[in-house]
Design a protein around this motif. Structure first.
Motif, PDB file in Angstrom:
ATOM      1  N   ARG A  40       0.822  -1.122  -0.058  1.00  0.00           N
ATOM      2  CA  ARG A  40      -0.076  -0.034   0.248  1.00  0.00           C
ATOM      3  C   ARG A  40       0.845   1.248   0.028  1.00  0.00           C
ATOM      4  NH1 ARG A  40      -5.912  -0.971   1.581  1.00  0.00           N
ATOM      5  NH2 ARG A  40      -5.752   1.332   1.738  1.00  0.00           N
ATOM      6  N   LYS A  41       2.143   1.196  -0.735  1.00  0.00           N
ATOM      7  CA  LYS A  41       3.025   2.462  -0.965  1.00  0.00           C
ATOM      8  C   LYS A  41       2.441   3.259  -1.717  1.00  0.00           C
ATOM      9  CE  LYS A  41       7.427   3.716  -1.800  1.00  0.00           C
ATOM     10  NZ  LYS A  41       8.959   3.155  -2.464  1.00  0.00           N
ATOM     11  N   VAL A  42       2.320   4.658  -1.728  1.00  0.00           N
ATOM     12  CA  VAL A  42       1.855   5.565  -2.524  1.00  0.00           C
ATOM     13  C   VAL A  42       2.946   5.860  -3.589  1.00  0.00           C
ATOM     14  CG1 VAL A  42       1.254   8.034  -2.688  1.00  0.00           C
ATOM     15  CG2 VAL A  42       0.576   6.742  -0.817  1.00  0.00           C
ATOM     16  N   PRO A  62       1.177  13.007  -9.788  1.00  0.00           N
ATOM     17  CA  PRO A  62       0.150  12.131  -9.139  1.00  0.00           C
ATOM     18  C   PRO A  62       0.412  11.441  -7.860  1.00  0.00           C
ATOM     19  CG  PRO A  62       1.778  10.772 -10.712  1.00  0.00           C
ATOM     20  CD  PRO A  62       1.941  12.382 -10.682  1.00  0.00           C
ATOM     21  N   HIS A  63      -0.494  11.011  -7.225  1.00  0.00           N
ATOM     22  CA  HIS A  63      -0.116  10.224  -5.869  1.00  0.00           C
ATOM     23  C   HIS A  63      -1.316   9.038  -5.888  1.00  0.00           C
ATOM     24  CE1 HIS A  63       1.729  14.114  -4.926  1.00  0.00           C
ATOM     25  NE2 HIS A  63       2.542  13.326  -4.509  1.00  0.00           N
ATOM     26  N   TRP A  64      -1.223   7.854  -5.965  1.00  0.00           N
ATOM     27  CA  TRP A  64      -1.896   6.748  -6.184  1.00  0.00           C
ATOM     28  C   TRP A  64      -1.547   5.360  -5.602  1.00  0.00           C
ATOM     29  CZ3 TRP A  64      -0.731   2.671  -9.761  1.00  0.00           C
ATOM     30  CH2 TRP A  64       0.465   2.600 -10.489  1.00  0.00           C
ATOM     31  N   VAL A  87      -6.350   3.650  -7.483  1.00  0.00           N
ATOM     32  CA  VAL A  87      -6.754   4.957  -6.968  1.00  0.00           C
ATOM     33  C   VAL A  87      -6.138   5.875  -6.492  1.00  0.00           C
ATOM     34  CG1 VAL A  87      -6.928   3.820  -4.505  1.00  0.00           C
ATOM     35  CG2 VAL A  87      -8.612   5.713  -5.199  1.00  0.00           C
ATOM     36  N   GLY A  88      -6.305   7.222  -6.878  1.00  0.00           N
ATOM     37  CA  GLY A  88      -5.673   8.315  -6.587  1.00  0.00           C
ATOM     38  C   GLY A  88      -5.955   9.703  -7.049  1.00  0.00           C
ATOM     39  N   VAL A  89      -4.998  10.463  -7.041  1.00  0.00           N
ATOM     40  CA  VAL A  89      -5.148  11.949  -7.620  1.00  0.00           C
ATOM     41  C   VAL A  89      -4.281  12.264  -8.443  1.00  0.00           C
ATOM     42  CG1 VAL A  89      -4.163  13.024  -5.500  1.00  0.00           C
ATOM     43  CG2 VAL A  89      -5.994  14.199  -6.552  1.00  0.00           C
ATOM     44  N   ALA A  90      -4.427  13.359  -9.550  1.00  0.00           N
ATOM     45  CA  ALA A  90      -3.335  14.028 -10.366  1.00  0.00           C
ATOM     46  C   ALA A  90      -3.835  15.177 -10.504  1.00  0.00           C
ATOM     47  CB  ALA A  90      -3.277  12.939 -11.530  1.00  0.00           C
ATOM     48  N   PHE A 123      -2.956  13.828   0.302  1.00  0.00           N
ATOM     49  CA  PHE A 123      -2.769  14.222  -1.038  1.00  0.00           C
ATOM     50  C   PHE A 123      -3.704  15.004  -1.781  1.00  0.00           C
ATOM     51  CE2 PHE A 123       0.529  10.767  -0.339  1.00  0.00           C
ATOM     52  CZ  PHE A 123       1.439  11.699  -0.299  1.00  0.00           C
ATOM     53  N   LEU A 124      -5.093  15.001  -1.342  1.00  0.00           N
ATOM     54  CA  LEU A 124      -6.254  15.595  -2.075  1.00  0.00           C
ATOM     55  C   LEU A 124      -6.230  17.016  -1.607  1.00  0.00           C
ATOM     56  CD1 LEU A 124      -8.896  13.120  -0.954  1.00  0.00           C
ATOM     57  CD2 LEU A 124      -7.806  13.221  -2.753  1.00  0.00           C
ATOM     58  N   PRO A 125      -6.288  17.885  -2.817  1.00  0.00           N
ATOM     59  CA  PRO A 125      -6.336  19.314  -2.686  1.00  0.00           C
ATOM     60  C   PRO A 125      -7.373  19.680  -1.820  1.00  0.00           C
ATOM     61  CG  PRO A 125      -7.144  18.495  -4.560  1.00  0.00           C
ATOM     62  CD  PRO A 125      -6.718  17.224  -4.063  1.00  0.00           C
ATOM     63  N   GLU A 126      -6.928  20.906  -1.042  1.00  0.00           N
ATOM     64  CA  GLU A 126      -8.158  21.396  -0.025  1.00  0.00           C
ATOM     65  C   GLU A 126      -8.986  22.511  -1.106  1.00  0.00           C
ATOM     66  OE1 GLU A 126      -6.806  23.283   3.654  1.00  0.00           O
ATOM     67  OE2 GLU A 126      -5.375  22.000   3.912  1.00  0.00           O
TER      68      GLU A 126
END
Length: 174
Positions: A40-42, A62-64, A87-90, A123-126
């Motif tokens: 489960r390493k990002v 990206p961070h996933w 699953v992640g965000v970019a 890592f999710l943007p505010e």
């Protein structure tokens, strides 16, 4: 008498099976039976995402995670249905998210991410106001795999949550 022997044999077989499984859990598993943390390493590499989600456009920062959500972390229990959750965000280029969610044919609606892995929350943007569209999800996946794609026009990010994402036949970015 034949019935009682049958039940007795079955009972012993069940107890023996439970003993073997119980012994295996203690003897073969890790001390705390938790999954390997490296599973489960990002990740921050963009190339695997870019190949699978090409139709979104250029991705950066990206961070996933890519892992089997059904994996118990116990090597002695085979996976019944091997899957890979990606699953992640970019980040998207400036204005790209606004252009995507502004297309009326996709009917984007407010849709916050759910079931976010703890490893990704930082890592999710505010200030992101996430929008999703079932039609856009179908456009991206071509119904070859399960996927949910959320966009934030305020931060130019995409949040993706997919299972077994495939490389979809060529589609130009939209």
């Amino acid at each position: 008498m034949g019935t009682s022997k049958s039940l007795s044999r079955r009972g012993l077989m069940v107890l023996g099976g439970l003993f073997v499984l119980g012994g295996g859990a203690v003897g073969c598993g890790s001390a705390d039976d938790s999954p390997d943390p490296d599973l489960r390493k990002v990740r921050t590499d963009v190339e695997p995402l870019q190949r699978r989600f090409r139709a979104i456009g250029r991705l950066s920062d990206p961070h996933w995670l890519g892992y089997n959500p059904n994996d118990s972390g116990r090597e002695w229990i085979p996976d019944q249905d091997p899957q890979v959750r990606v699953v992640g965000v970019a980040r998207l280029p400036a204005g790209a998210a606004k252009a995507i969610v502004g297309r009326p044919m996709y009917a984007f609606v407010p849709s916050p991410p759910s079931d976010i892995p703890e490893e990704l929350t930082e890592f999710l943007p505010e200030g992101a106001e996430w929008l999703g569209s079932v039609r856009y999800d179908e456009y991206l996946t071509k119904s070859l795999y399960t996927g949910r794609f959320l966009f934030s026009a305020t931060t130019d990010h995409v949040y993706f949550d997919t299972v077994n994402p495939e490389i979809v036949p060529s589609s130009p970015p939209q």
